[in-house]
Design a protein around this motif. Sequence first.
Motif: not given
Length: 188
Positions: A31, A127-128, A131, A137, A187
């Motif tokens: 991550t 978000w982590d 991803r 996302e 990003r």
Amino acid sequence: MSDARRLIPAAMDRFGARVHAVPDDRWDAPTPCSEWSVRDLVAHMCFEHRWAPHVLAGEPMDAVGNVYDGDLLEGDPMRGWDRAAVASREAWTSTTAHADPVHVSFGWLPVGEYAVQMLVDLTVHEWDLARGAGLDEHLDPESVQETLAYLRGDPVMLHGPGLFADAVEIGSADPVDQMLALTGRTRS
């Protein structure tokens, strides 16, 4: 900033939906948190949410002790998250029972600040997780705005205990990009 407590149940739902969407072959994927795999990230969030009922009740950290040390996932990250989320949700939605101030790992805080810190954790780590697991996302705009407003105030949780990487420079005005940059992420 508004009282972030009202945003936490939906943020927990979004995080939980992502946990349940992790493909079987992505649990060990890295991550943006350099030390954590997807599984480790979920374990961190389980730890935070197992503590929430105690914190919101005003219990000092040393009174709870090490009851949540060890493997909170018990071999199943989805069930581990679900178990942690049930108790946390009950505690967050019982706002009349919240202590003020509350005790966290680095001292006493107003309950509203603890709430926004938990929202920051949920939003950034959502978000982590996305991803690391290769998921969509997109983040909730209201949670991003609340998180960004708090992070822009340079709170002790951002740089004091070293919870996030150092901020990075970006050339974007997008709120998600700015939130990520303040927590050492991009990003790209």
